[in-house]
Write an enzyme that holds these catalytic residues in place. Structure first.
Site, PDB file in Angstrom:
ATOM      1  N   SER A  95     -37.768 -32.254 -25.128  1.00  0.00           N
ATOM      2  CA  SER A  95     -37.528 -30.829 -24.920  1.00  0.00           C
ATOM      3  C   SER A  95     -36.057 -30.640 -24.562  1.00  0.00           C
ATOM      4  O   SER A  95     -35.415 -31.554 -24.036  1.00  0.00           O
ATOM      5  CB  SER A  95     -38.401 -30.315 -23.780  1.00  0.00           C
ATOM      6  OG  SER A  95     -37.996 -29.026 -23.370  1.00  0.00           O
ATOM      7  N   TYR A 139     -41.509 -30.689 -15.139  1.00  0.00           N
ATOM      8  CA  TYR A 139     -41.524 -30.727 -16.598  1.00  0.00           C
ATOM      9  C   TYR A 139     -40.179 -31.212 -17.131  1.00  0.00           C
ATOM     10  O   TYR A 139     -40.123 -32.088 -18.003  1.00  0.00           O
ATOM     11  CB  TYR A 139     -41.838 -29.336 -17.144  1.00  0.00           C
ATOM     12  CG  TYR A 139     -41.951 -29.285 -18.650  1.00  0.00           C
ATOM     13  CD1 TYR A 139     -43.122 -29.682 -19.284  1.00  0.00           C
ATOM     14  CD2 TYR A 139     -40.903 -28.830 -19.433  1.00  0.00           C
ATOM     15  CE1 TYR A 139     -43.243 -29.636 -20.663  1.00  0.00           C
ATOM     16  CE2 TYR A 139     -41.002 -28.777 -20.813  1.00  0.00           C
ATOM     17  CZ  TYR A 139     -42.176 -29.184 -21.421  1.00  0.00           C
ATOM     18  OH  TYR A 139     -42.278 -29.138 -22.798  1.00  0.00           O
TER      19      TYR A 139
END
Length: 282
Positions: A165, A178
């Site tokens: 990501s 995250y």
């Protein structure tokens, strides 16, 4: 004389796609099938996995089978591998797409200021949320690799693509677990690529930018007006292309990384982000 262009050489290969019942990974699986790749769709939700597999077979005519598997349970993955080998053959590719975030690992405020309630800030984050997020994103990449990459090592050829990501490069506010777990995936991708380099197995990753999905739509779009929320507008302001990506725009990079077109490429993380990673904001 001009050298001939290499073929992709992916037809009739077998790919395992974790998180394959979701929007992004199902799109990836469908794109592989268009090029003749047989797919094993793994998801906790068996109905979702089988639905995607049925759609792939109906739309492309290429073999696809859905399996229920837990990326955090090695026995579950090994059972799935046995069935995949029996029904599709030895595994050539692995797409580690399962992942997610926990609400209890998300802060309520973006930046802490004097006078904020501590429970709304970093100090209100829950350790169980961090554990859940790290397990799903990092261990959920590690364990499938331990199970499914053995076929590739035996063949002395194969490709692993991890889904990272842009949070791994530039952590977003509010979601520290995250962001950190995706950064760990980048490091693991590089480590494993070196470890496997002489086996013929290549390991790379894709770092998607911002995609508008059912999971984040409520954070980025005002349901009443249809306009961007303040957080969504920040994303637009930081993305030079001025829009969200769509899952289909990840598939070209995926196909490239698995194919013989990139056979001298391993250990990289490719941003697919509309220029987000290149833009300073000025």
């Amino acid at each position: 004389m001009t050298a001939s262009v290499k073929a992709l050489n992916v037809k009739d290969k077998v790919a395992v796609v974790t998180g394959g019942g979701g929007v992004i990974c199902s799109t990836m699986a469908k794109a592989l099938a268009v090029h003749g790749v047989k797919t094993a769709i793994l998801d906790l939700n068996l109905d979702a996995a089988q639905k995607v597999a049925a759609e792939i077979k109906a739309e492309t005519g290429v073999e696809s089978i859905g399996f229920s598997a837990n990326v955090l349970n090695r026995e579950s993955l090994e059972a799935a591998k046995k069935e995949i080998n029996n029904q599709l053959g030895k595994i050539d590719y692995l797409i580690n797409g399962a992942g997610g975030n926990a609400a209890s690992a998300t802060s309520k405020v973006e930046q802490m200021t004097p006078g904020d309630k501590l429970e709304d800030t970093f100090f209100g984050l829950q350790l169980d949320g961090f554990d859940k997020t790290f397990d799903l994103n990092f261990k959920g990449t590690l364990l499938p690799t331990l199970v499914f990459a053995t076929d590739m090592v035996e063949k002395e050829k194969g490709g692993i693509v991890n889904i990272s990501s842009m949070n791994s490069y530039r952590p977003l506010t509010r979601i520290p677990a995250y962001s950190a777990s995706k950064a760990a995936i980048n490091n693991f991708t590089q480590w494993l690529s070196v470890h496997f380099a002489k086996t013929g197995v290549r390991v790379n990753a894709i770092a998607p930018g911002f995609l508008l999905t059912n999971q984040n739509r409520f954070l980025l779009v005002d349901e009443k007006t249809g306009q961007s929320t303040p957080r969504g507008q920040k994303i637009m302001n930081g993305t030079p292309m001025g829009r969200y990506g769509v899952p289909e725009e990840l598939t070209g990079t995926l196909l490239y990384l698995l194919s013989d077109w990139s056979e001298f490429i391993t250990g990289i993380v490719i941003p697919v982000d509309g220029g987000f990673s290149a833009y300073s904001g000025v």
